[in-house]
Design a protein around this motif. Structure first.
Motif, short mmCIF file in Angstrom:
data_model
loop_
_atom_site.label_atom_id
_atom_site.label_comp_id
_atom_site.label_asym_id
_atom_site.label_seq_id
_atom_site.Cartn_x
_atom_site.Cartn_y
_atom_site.Cartn_z
N ARG A 37 1.00 -1.36 -0.76
CA ARG A 37 -0.53 0.03 -0.05
C ARG A 37 0.91 1.38 -0.26
NH1 ARG A 37 -2.75 -1.21 4.57
NH2 ARG A 37 -3.50 -2.66 4.08
N LEU A 38 2.06 1.62 0.73
CA LEU A 38 3.21 1.72 0.69
C LEU A 38 3.44 2.52 -0.54
CD1 LEU A 38 5.31 3.51 3.45
CD2 LEU A 38 6.60 3.33 0.84
N ARG A 39 3.88 1.58 -1.07
CA ARG A 39 4.35 1.70 -2.64
C ARG A 39 3.65 2.01 -3.39
NH1 ARG A 39 6.22 -3.72 -1.54
NH2 ARG A 39 8.00 -4.43 -0.74
N ARG A 40 2.18 1.76 -3.79
CA ARG A 40 1.07 2.50 -4.57
C ARG A 40 0.08 3.38 -4.12
NH1 ARG A 40 -4.39 -0.73 -2.84
NH2 ARG A 40 -4.53 0.83 -1.46
N ASP A 41 1.05 4.28 -2.35
CA ASP A 41 0.24 5.32 -2.14
C ASP A 41 0.98 6.25 -1.87
OD1 ASP A 41 -2.07 4.41 -2.58
OD2 ASP A 41 -2.33 3.53 -0.99
N GLU A 42 2.29 6.13 -1.76
CA GLU A 42 3.71 6.66 -1.12
C GLU A 42 4.37 7.09 -1.94
OE1 GLU A 42 2.77 8.84 1.39
OE2 GLU A 42 0.74 7.37 1.67
N ILE A 43 4.78 6.26 -2.62
CA ILE A 43 6.58 6.12 -3.69
C ILE A 43 5.78 6.26 -5.19
CG2 ILE A 43 8.43 5.25 -4.62
CD1 ILE A 43 8.24 4.06 -1.15
N GLY A 44 6.61 7.16 -5.47
CA GLY A 44 6.27 7.36 -7.20
C GLY A 44 7.62 6.81 -7.31
N PHE A 45 8.05 6.62 -8.91
CA PHE A 45 9.33 5.71 -9.53
C PHE A 45 8.82 6.25 -11.06
CE2 PHE A 45 12.85 3.47 -9.56
CZ PHE A 45 13.39 3.26 -8.55
N VAL A 46 10.23 6.46 -10.90
CA VAL A 46 10.89 7.03 -12.89
C VAL A 46 11.90 6.00 -12.55
CG1 VAL A 46 11.19 8.22 -15.14
CG2 VAL A 46 9.93 9.12 -12.53
N PHE A 47 11.55 5.32 -14.08
CA PHE A 47 12.65 4.11 -14.40
C PHE A 47 13.23 4.77 -15.68
CE2 PHE A 47 9.89 1.37 -12.06
CZ PHE A 47 9.98 0.84 -12.07
N GLN A 48 14.64 4.20 -16.06
CA GLN A 48 15.87 4.64 -17.10
C GLN A 48 14.60 3.68 -18.04
OE1 GLN A 48 19.39 4.02 -16.54
NE2 GLN A 48 19.54 4.19 -18.59
N SER A 49 14.37 3.14 -18.24
CA SER A 49 13.87 2.35 -19.63
C SER A 49 12.04 2.66 -19.62
CB SER A 49 14.36 0.84 -19.38
OG SER A 49 13.25 0.23 -17.88
N PHE A 50 11.61 3.39 -19.23
CA PHE A 50 10.91 4.42 -18.99
C PHE A 50 9.46 2.79 -18.37
CE2 PHE A 50 12.30 5.00 -23.46
CZ PHE A 50 12.67 5.93 -22.51
N ASN A 51 9.31 1.83 -18.84
CA ASN A 51 8.41 0.84 -18.30
C ASN A 51 7.32 1.47 -18.32
OD1 ASN A 51 10.90 -0.39 -17.04
ND2 ASN A 51 10.09 -1.28 -15.16
#
Length: 253
Positions: free
Chosen positions: A90-104
């Motif tokens: 839930r924390l990864r989904r709600d509190e954390i955004g992630f931008v990957f080098q490979s766009f994903n």
């Protein structure tokens, strides 16, 4: 230089005496060796260091994508080690955004569908006003119906940034977000991340090896051999290069 703080600013994330090792005995590698660090809310921070310095490991531990061997990681006032699997999800989904080098990005989905995908998985709809703000900030409104293969690399990365921002996470982590982009597209993405922090009080943390990329940030934290060894405020390319040369130099014995 084991501890770096943010003064009177609110803290979005912090780590305390963080250690991460791989292997055992003579083969043990210390990726992180007692890192204590605070990341200010609403600030754009770069993490830099030579290859093998621990910068990506630090980011992955902060983003709950990896687990430290010892020490503590806080997002806001929550310590990740005390959370159960569902709470971490839930924390990864709600509190954390992630931008990957490979766009994903998902190739079969449109830009709009990729941007709202985390919200869709959580069975939530993004706030329409904030969605419009994010779309206008990234400048991708006229490409919302396009699939990733119909977008340039810079446009794909802007979609990835929008996806990270649209859920209004506490903190956005970006792992070499310009690594696969040409200089023009890279500058566009860096300017976008900088405006996200300055105009919308978003907390952004970026791992990069590029002094030009680091010059877009408010603060640069330098790692070497798994430790924090220096930092800069209001960096420019030359000041970043100067510190990088110093922290990358072999130690004389």
């Amino acid at each position: 230089m084991a501890i770096t703080g943010v003064g009177d600013a609110a803290v979005a994330a912090r780590v305390r005496d963080l250690r991460k090792t791989y292997g055992k005995g003579d083969a043990m590698v210390r990726a992180l060796d007692g890192v204590t660090l605070e990341l200010a809310a609403g600030e754009f921070t770069a993490i830099m260091g030579p290859s093998g310095s621990g910068k990506s490991t630090l980011m992955h531990c902060c983003a709950a994508l990896d687990t430290a061997t010892s020490g503590e990681v806080f997002i806001g006032d929550r310590e990740l080690g005390g959370l159960k699997d569902k709470e971490l999800t839930r924390l990864r989904r709600d509190e954390i955004g992630f931008v990957f080098q490979s766009f994903n990005l998902v190739p079969t989905l449109s830009a709009r569908e990729n941007i709202v995908l985390p919200q869709s998985i959580a069975r939530r709809k993004p706030d329409p006003e904030w969605f419009d703000t994010v779309i206008d900030t990234v400048g991708i409104r006229d490409r919302l119906g396009h699939r990733p293969n119909q977008l340039s690399g810079g446009q794909q990365q802007r979609v990835a940034v929008a996806r990270a921002l649209v859920g209004r996470p506490t903190i956005v982590f970006a792992d070499e977000p310009t690594g696969n982009l040409d200089s023009h597209s890279g500058a566009e993405v860096l300017d976008l991340l900088r405006r996200s922090a300055r105009d919308h009080d978003q907390t952004v943390v970026m791992v990069t090896h590029d002094p030009v990329a680091a010059s877009y940030t408010d603060r640069v934290v330098f790692l070497a051999d798994g430790r924090v060894v220096d930092e800069l405020r209001n960096p420019d390319r030359d000041s970043v290069l100067e510190v990088m040369v110093r922290v990358s130099a072999p130690v004389e014995v």
